[in-house]
Design an enzyme around this catalytic site. Sequence first.
Site, mmCIF file in Angstrom:
data_model
loop_
_atom_site.group_PDB
_atom_site.id
_atom_site.type_symbol
_atom_site.label_atom_id
_atom_site.label_comp_id
_atom_site.label_asym_id
_atom_site.label_seq_id
_atom_site.Cartn_x
_atom_site.Cartn_y
_atom_site.Cartn_z
ATOM 1 N N GLU A 279 0.883 -1.170 0.000
ATOM 2 C CA GLU A 279 0.000 0.000 0.000
ATOM 3 C C GLU A 279 0.923 1.223 0.000
ATOM 4 O OE1 GLU A 279 -2.887 0.050 -0.775
ATOM 5 O OE2 GLU A 279 -3.564 2.023 -0.137
ATOM 6 N N ASN B 213 -2.935 6.144 -5.368
ATOM 7 C CA ASN B 213 -3.849 7.127 -5.954
ATOM 8 C C ASN B 213 -3.081 8.004 -6.948
ATOM 9 O OD1 ASN B 213 -2.483 9.153 -4.548
ATOM 10 N ND2 ASN B 213 -3.973 9.253 -2.895
ATOM 11 N N THR C 120 -8.890 6.681 -7.676
ATOM 12 C CA THR C 120 -9.035 8.131 -7.624
ATOM 13 C C THR C 120 -10.495 8.441 -7.348
ATOM 14 O OG1 THR C 120 -8.536 10.211 -8.758
ATOM 15 C CG2 THR C 120 -9.451 8.457 -10.137
ATOM 16 N N ASP D 237 -7.388 2.757 2.403
ATOM 17 C CA ASP D 237 -7.013 1.452 2.980
ATOM 18 C C ASP D 237 -8.157 0.453 2.805
ATOM 19 O OD1 ASP D 237 -4.951 3.023 3.839
ATOM 20 O OD2 ASP D 237 -5.795 3.310 5.834
#
Length: 453
Positions: free
Chosen positions: A265, A291, A342, A439
């Site tokens: 992540e 993102n 996004t 997350d």
Amino acid sequence: MVWGGLYASAFERVRSSMGNAGRVLLAYNTNIDAVKYLERKDLEKRVERAGREEVFRYADGLPKRIENVPQLLGSILWSIRRGKAAELFVESCSTRFYMRQWNWDELRMGGQVGIMANLLGGVYGVPVIAHVPQLSGLQASLFKEGPIYVPKAESGRLKLVHPKEFAGDEENCIHHIYEFPRGFTVFGLKAPRENRFIGSADDYNPNLYIRPEFREHFEEITADVELAIISGLQALTKENYRGPLKIIKEHIEVLNELGIPAHLEFAFTPDETVRKAILGLLGEFWSVGLNEVELASVMEVMGEKGLAEKLLSHDPVDPIAVTEAMLRLAEKTGVRRIHFHTYGYYLALTDYRGEFVRDALLFSALAAAAKAKLGDVRSINDIVKATDVPVNEKAKAVEEGLVREYGMKDGIAEVNSYQLAFIPTKIVAKPKSTVGIGDTISSSAFVGEFVLR
Ligand code: AMP
Ligand code: GLC
């Protein structure tokens, strides 16, 4: 209404398969989020008291870390003015004390690991082993019930216990989250969208402290694990990253030897040296989640400045530029799956094919909408409630662009030798809070994908 039907069937399929998920390892960052919903009058009074001119210096450019109250307040204004998230380490104890006295509206589980542990273990019932750098009584109390475990070493032997049974009287790692809604206005600065500024009063997570249990017993901890999600590298600096990265590298090698797919992540990592080092490790991972700001920052250190700019210059983000960037990243590193999210849509580029990739994205978008709407997802039924949230209108043009460019059908296309999966997401108009949505998306999609296989 093709997407309505796809959403409903994806949700049912993931829900009915979640029970098949094996153990997921989550490492490394867990903390306590003390959430304060900002109020105009209170904030303006504080800025005046701290010295308006001094505070406004930091509203123009963020400091590297927070050393005093004007820097804290200025950084909050920086976020509000741009509607952008930012997170800084709070070094000074007097500022930490100021933040404590300012108080909070809510204490919540924080850190990618903590948030994912509560979602996967506490809501989906997927067994997880979590790395919690410091387990205070308060930290433990924020864990949900369910199959959530932390390793505990007792006279050299390792036991897995629920965090509440760990009974560690360790330190509190508190991150102060200052949330503001879209349109929030102070001193004439108006937030273009909802977001938050985070001040971390925490000496463990920002330095990526790794507990002795994880350093000494990693192979034993991972023995029955099927998937891993790694996070928390974002606050490292060129001064302190070498030690933790060396341990992480060893951990990834163990995971790879055992054939355990690992997802990284990728949170926003301001230090370029650290970002480059993470890029160098990416090929060891099965998957990465990011993102637009994070993808642009990766393009920058890859020398793709033009692409980086393109990623940040359109709203919604140009999906062709995103696909180009994902292709470069996949080709350069060999990472097998890139999950991009996004505001309004998600994409996944994979070196394997199947509708399950798209369906896992759909499931994760429902989970994200539930999280945005409620702040906390308490049960899988809360996710069902998000079905009513409308699909983002702006995503239509994004979809049309992908259909034109790649001949995409029902959200799936073939691009070079990869599969590209797309979904339009559901956007909650007035979210309760913005922390932890990313997350929720990444962990739901990664685990969802594996249970659908
Ligand atoms: P991050 O920026 O990594 O924390 O992730 C935030 C993600 O959450 C964005 O990319 C969006 O996909 C999603 N998101 C943000 N706001 C909302 C909202 N109001 N409703 C649904 N999803 C949201
Ligand atoms: C970062 C922050 C943490 C927050 C999390 C949400 O890890 O440090 O406070 O809970 O992001 O994604």
